[in-house]
Enzyme design. Structure first.
Site, mmCIF file in Angstrom:
data_model
loop_
_atom_site.group_PDB
_atom_site.id
_atom_site.type_symbol
_atom_site.label_atom_id
_atom_site.label_comp_id
_atom_site.label_asym_id
_atom_site.label_seq_id
_atom_site.Cartn_x
_atom_site.Cartn_y
_atom_site.Cartn_z
ATOM 1 N N SER A 79 0.847 -1.185 0.000
ATOM 2 C CA SER A 79 0.000 0.000 0.000
ATOM 3 C C SER A 79 0.892 1.248 0.000
ATOM 4 O O SER A 79 2.118 1.139 0.108
ATOM 5 C CB SER A 79 -0.897 0.003 1.233
ATOM 6 O OG SER A 79 -0.075 0.010 2.376
ATOM 7 N N GLN A 81 1.598 3.498 2.193
ATOM 8 C CA GLN A 81 2.470 3.615 3.371
ATOM 9 C C GLN A 81 3.032 2.258 3.793
ATOM 10 O O GLN A 81 3.182 1.975 4.986
ATOM 11 C CB GLN A 81 1.709 4.269 4.520
ATOM 12 C CG GLN A 81 1.517 5.765 4.360
ATOM 13 C CD GLN A 81 2.855 6.511 4.392
ATOM 14 O OE1 GLN A 81 3.800 6.118 5.077
ATOM 15 N NE2 GLN A 81 2.948 7.591 3.627
ATOM 16 N N SER A 82 3.360 1.420 2.844
ATOM 17 C CA SER A 82 3.844 0.075 3.165
ATOM 18 C C SER A 82 5.166 0.108 3.924
ATOM 19 O O SER A 82 6.172 0.634 3.438
ATOM 20 C CB SER A 82 4.033 -0.715 1.863
ATOM 21 O OG SER A 82 4.713 -1.931 2.117
ATOM 22 N N ASN A 83 5.155 -0.497 5.118
ATOM 23 C CA ASN A 83 6.403 -0.665 5.869
ATOM 24 C C ASN A 83 7.273 -1.725 5.210
ATOM 25 O O ASN A 83 8.501 -1.635 5.226
ATOM 26 C CB ASN A 83 6.094 -1.096 7.303
ATOM 27 C CG ASN A 83 5.226 -0.098 8.016
ATOM 28 O OD1 ASN A 83 5.606 1.061 8.179
ATOM 29 N ND2 ASN A 83 4.037 -0.527 8.437
ATOM 30 N N ALA A 85 7.492 -2.383 2.016
ATOM 31 C CA ALA A 85 8.187 -1.824 0.853
ATOM 32 C C ALA A 85 9.393 -0.997 1.313
ATOM 33 O O ALA A 85 10.490 -1.118 0.746
ATOM 34 C CB ALA A 85 7.226 -0.956 0.037
#
Ligand code: PLP
Length: 346
Positions: A79, A81-83, A85
């Site tokens: 998403s 705000q992917s942690n 990624a």
């Protein structure tokens, strides 16, 4: 059999970049405030790697697989705000690989402000491919992979959440780490943590099996109904066991998922998340995030108020990270803080 699987786990190819073991600390002020069980916290938000979080443990195994495959870049998805990624971009940088992140945004358009994890993705040198596709992002991942291959690159695909049989080994190892720490501590009645793509939970179940730990593992679902998530967790755990040469899968009864706290949906911060963020911050000086750990801790707080966990018990909350996402929710969090009381009445 668990012995040989533990030996296989200890020698499984892994790049060492996480800061381990993560600390285990009591939460005396929050415990007193809630008046229920004795609460402790496992600081997997302190795994290092560009801000910490649970993906660091999985990425130690996934980056080793990428290097073994001769990759020159990695691709993953998440998403906005992917942690996952963000930590993948950091892990790739650490291994001198390029990173390509497929990130969801409404309409596939880059968000107006590059804040929180998106800012960090840029600083970590990632190439971002915005998409309007939702999880598990299969088409977008395939498209980016095909274009990299067409350009002569050797991409390695890391799945959404880092959750595949290789990635979850990081959490089997985490349970072994906990087993060693637990020897110096009084007994615990439950582990509580946020669960989303299911990899953390699957790895913990596998690790608990290998180390003969029987304390219940309760996943607070972030975004999926229990009947959707549970079979995924079982498949992932069985797949992880198979990579260690073990034929095993968890009993359905041991896959505990509470999906009562889905609120307004994924990444929609509500009153329980705001209260959890404020309580842990004000009482313990520790920050949880609006999407995962705030939701999971909010669920735990509610379960304590309902008497599911009671005085005399001891509960370990696994802090799985996510702090950078706080900055993407700044305005509405500030309004909550200005509102004074920890519980937002709205
Ligand atoms: C990814 C993530 C989780 C969920 O872990 P899964 O293995 O996907 O279930 C929990 N907390 C944070 C902060 C995360 O980034």
């Amino acid at each position: 059999m668990p012995e040989s699987a533990l030996a296989a786990l200890a020698t499984y190819p892994r790049v060492h970049f996480a800061h381990l073991p993560t600390p285990v600390e009591p939460l005396p002020n929050l415990s007193r405030y809630l008046g229920g069980p004795e609460l402790w916290i496992k600081r997997d938000d302190q795994t290092g790697l560009a801000g910490g979080g649970n993906k660091a443990r999985k990425l130690e195994f996934l980056l080793a697989a990428a290097l073994a495959a001769g990759a020159d870049c990695v691709i993953t998805a998440g998403s906005t705000q992917s942690n996952h990624a963000r930590q993948t971009a950091a892990a790739a940088a650490r291994c001198a690989l390029e990173s390509h992140l497929v990130l969801y945004a409404p309409g596939g358009a880059p968000p107006a402000a590059a804040t929180g994890n998106v800012l960090l993705d840029h600083l970590l040198g990632a190439t971002i491919h915005w998409t309007a596709e939702r999880a598990p992002y299969a088409e977008s991942l395939a498209r980016v992979e095909a274009s990299l291959r067409a350009a002569g690159r050797r991409p390695y695909l890391i799945p959404y959440g880092g959750s595949n049989p290789t990635g979850i080994l990081g959490y089997a190892l985490a349970m072994q780490e906990w087993a060693a720490q637990a020897r110096d501590l009084p007994p615990f009645d439950a582990h509580v943590f946020g669960t989303s793509s299911g990899g953390m939970q699957a790895g913990m179940l596998l690790g608990a099996h290998l180390c003969d730990l029987s304390t219940p593992l309760l996943g607070i679902s972030i975004d999926a109904p229990a009947d959707v998530l549970a079979p995924r967790v079982i498949d992932l755990a069985a797949g992880g066991a198979a990579t260690l040469g073990l034929r095993w899968q968890p009993d359905a009864a041991s896959v505990c998922i509470n999906a009562d706290y889905l609120g307004g949906g994924y990444a929609v911060m509500g009153a329980p998340e705001r209260e959890a963020i404020q309580l842990l911050g004000r009482l313990e000086g520790i920050l949880v995030d609006p999407v995962y750990t705030g939701r999971a801790l909010g669920g735990l707080i509610d379960l304590i108020r309902r008497g599911t966990f009671i005085t005399g018990q001891r509960v370990l909350f696994w802090h799985s990270g996510g702090m950078p996402a706080l900055f993407a929710f700044g305005e509405s969090l500030l309004r909550a803080v200005a509102g004074g009381p920890a519980r937002d009445p709205s």
